[in-house]
Design an enzyme around this catalytic site. Structure first.
Site, mmCIF file in Angstrom:
data_model
loop_
_atom_site.group_PDB
_atom_site.id
_atom_site.type_symbol
_atom_site.label_atom_id
_atom_site.label_comp_id
_atom_site.label_asym_id
_atom_site.label_seq_id
_atom_site.Cartn_x
_atom_site.Cartn_y
_atom_site.Cartn_z
ATOM 1 N N ALA A 167 10.918 -45.715 -25.389
ATOM 2 C CA ALA A 167 10.702 -46.642 -26.509
ATOM 3 C C ALA A 167 10.525 -45.900 -27.835
ATOM 4 C CB ALA A 167 9.480 -47.523 -26.223
ATOM 5 N N GLY A 221 7.408 -46.801 -19.957
ATOM 6 C CA GLY A 221 8.604 -46.477 -20.739
ATOM 7 C C GLY A 221 8.314 -46.021 -22.154
ATOM 8 N N ASP A 233 14.887 -47.013 -17.758
ATOM 9 C CA ASP A 233 13.918 -47.166 -18.853
ATOM 10 C C ASP A 233 14.640 -47.402 -20.179
ATOM 11 O OD1 ASP A 233 12.211 -46.462 -16.820
ATOM 12 O OD2 ASP A 233 11.048 -45.038 -18.008
HETATM 13 C C1 MEV Z 1 10.360 -44.495 -14.013
HETATM 14 O O1 MEV Z 1 10.029 -45.520 -14.941
HETATM 15 C C2 MEV Z 1 11.171 -45.057 -12.875
HETATM 16 C C3 MEV Z 1 11.627 -44.047 -11.832
HETATM 17 O O2 MEV Z 1 12.423 -44.801 -10.884
HETATM 18 C C4 MEV Z 1 12.429 -42.917 -12.425
HETATM 19 C C5 MEV Z 1 13.767 -43.378 -12.962
HETATM 20 O O3 MEV Z 1 14.290 -44.423 -12.585
HETATM 21 O O4 MEV Z 1 14.338 -42.618 -13.768
HETATM 22 C C6 MEV Z 1 10.442 -43.457 -11.075
#
Ligand code: MEV
Length: 309
Positions: free
Chosen positions: A107, A103, A148
Site C-alpha cells: 500500500a 499489505g 497484495d
Molecule cells: C501475504 O500477505 C500472503 C502470502 O500468501 C504471501 C504471498 O502471497 O505473497 C503469505
C-alpha cells in the site's frame, strides 16, 4: 500545490501461502486502513526526496536499501525520467500496521508511485501500477504471489491465481469481518521461506494440503457469489486448521481465533503470512461490541470491522 494519492490495506479471506504455489486465494481491501502520499515541489536539484513520516526517516530516491526509494526509481524508469528526476518531496503516512499481514508494504509503494506519477503529469493505469508494485514486492519479499499488490491497487475483492489476470468477482451479499491485531510483527519473507522449507522436505504431502486449501477457496468463492455468507464460517475454521499444520499460526493468533468463536463468530482464521499480525473473524451473526471486547480481552491490540461488498 500538493498532489495526494492513497491505497488501502488488504485482508486475505482464504488461501494465503498456498497461493504462492499456484492455488487460488480470495482477498479484499480494507478501506478503513490506508497509506497516503503527498507530493509537493522540492528543492532545486534535489531529485525525489522521500519522507517516511511514521518511521521518522527521510532519504533521496537514490538510497540503496529503502523499498520506497526503490519504488521511486522503478517509477522514474517507467516514465523514462531516471536521468532527469523531477525535484519533488513526497511524504508517506499509513494507518496500516507494518508487518501485520495487512499489505502495508504494497500500500505505501502504491500510494507513493500513484502520487508521484500524478505530480509528474503521467498518471499510471492500474495495470502498470500493479506491475510496478509487484516488482517492489519481489525485491523485498523474495517470492510473493502478487495478491497484495493486486488488491491494494484495484481496491476490489479479488479471486486471485498467481500469474493469471486478476478476477474481481461479484459479492452476492455484503458481509462484515472483524480484524484483530496480535501486535506481533512478522516478516512475510520469513514465514514464506519457512513454508518453502517444509514443502521441499515433503512436496507430495504439502501439495495435498495446498489442494485442500484450494478447494476451500473455490467453495468460498461460490458461496460469496451466491450470497451464502453463513457458509463461510466453517470454511474459515478449516482453512485456519490447515494453516496451523503449516506452522504459520502462533499462540497469540490461536487465542484470538478461539475468543472470536467463543464470542459467537461463525468462523475465524489468521490472515496473511501469520506468526503474528492479524486474525479475521466473520462478524455477521455476532454482537460486534461483545466480539470486540472478547478479542481485546484475549490480547488484541487493535480491532477494526470492515465490510466486504
Ligand atoms: C501475504 O500477505 C500472503 C502470502 O500468501 C504471501 C504471498 O502471497 O505473497 C503469505
Amino acid at each position: 500545490m500538493a498532489v495526494t494519492a492513497s491505497a488501502p490495506g488488504k485482508v486475505i479471506l482464504f488461501g494465503e501461502h498456498a497461493v504462492v504455489y499456484g492455488r487460488p486465494a480470495i482477498a479484499a481491501p480494507v478501506h478503513g486502513r490506508r497509506a497516503t502520499a503527498e507530493v509537493v515541489p522540492g528543492e532545486q536539484g534535489a531529485g525525489i526526496y522521500i519522507v517516511a513520516a511514521d518511521k521518522g526517516s527521510s532519504y533521496p530516491h537514490t538510497a540503496a536499501d529503502e523499498s520506497l526509494a526503490l519504488a521511486a526509481r522503478l517509477l522514474l524508469d517507467a516514465v523514462h525520467r531516471r536521468d532527469t528526476p523531477p525535484d519533488l518531496t513526497v511524504t508517506v503516512r499509513s494507518t496500516i500496521p507494518i508487518a501485520s499481514g495487512l499489505g502495508s508494504g504494497a500500500a505505501v509503494s502504491a500510494a507513493l508511485m500513484r502520487a508521484l506519477a500524478q505530480a509528474m503529469g503521467c498518471p499510471l493505469p492500474d495495470d502498470t501500477l500493479n506491475a510496478l508494485v509487484y516488482e517492489v514486492e519481489k525485491r523485498h519479499h523474495g517470492t510473493p504471489s502478487g495478491i497484495d499488490n493486486t488488491v491494494v491497487v484495484y481496491e476490489q475483492p479479488v479471486y486471485f491465481v498467481k500469474e493469471a489476470q486478476p478476477a474481481p468477482f461479484t459479492i452476492g451479499a455484503p458481509f462484515t469481518l472483524a480484524i484483530a491485531d496480535t501486535g506481533i510483527s512478522s516478516s512475510t519473507r520469513t514465514t514464506v521461506n519457512a513454508v518453502r522449507a517444509l514443502y521441499e522436505c515433503a512436496p507430495a504431502h504439502w501439495g495435498r494440503v495446498f489442494n485442500k486449501i484450494a478447494s476451500i477457496a473455490e467453495a468460498a468463492r461460490a458461496h460469496i457469489i451466491a450470497g451464502r455468507v453463513g457458509e463461510l464460517g466453517p470454511l474459515m475454521n478449516e482453512n485456519h486448521a490447515l494453516l496451523q499444520t503449516m506452522t504459520v499460526s502462533c499462540p497469540a493468533l490461536d487465542a484470538l481465533v478461539e475468543a472470536a468463536r467463543a464470542a459467537g463468530a461463525p468462523g475465524a482464521k489468521l490472515s496473511g503470512s501469520g506468526r503474528g499480525g492479524n486474525m479475521i473473524a466473520l462478524a455477521d451473526g455476532a454482537d460486534h461490541a461483545k466480539l470486540e471486547a472478547a478479542l481485546r480481552e484475549a490480547g488484541a491490540v487493535d480491532v477494526v470491522f470492515t465490510r466486504v461488498e
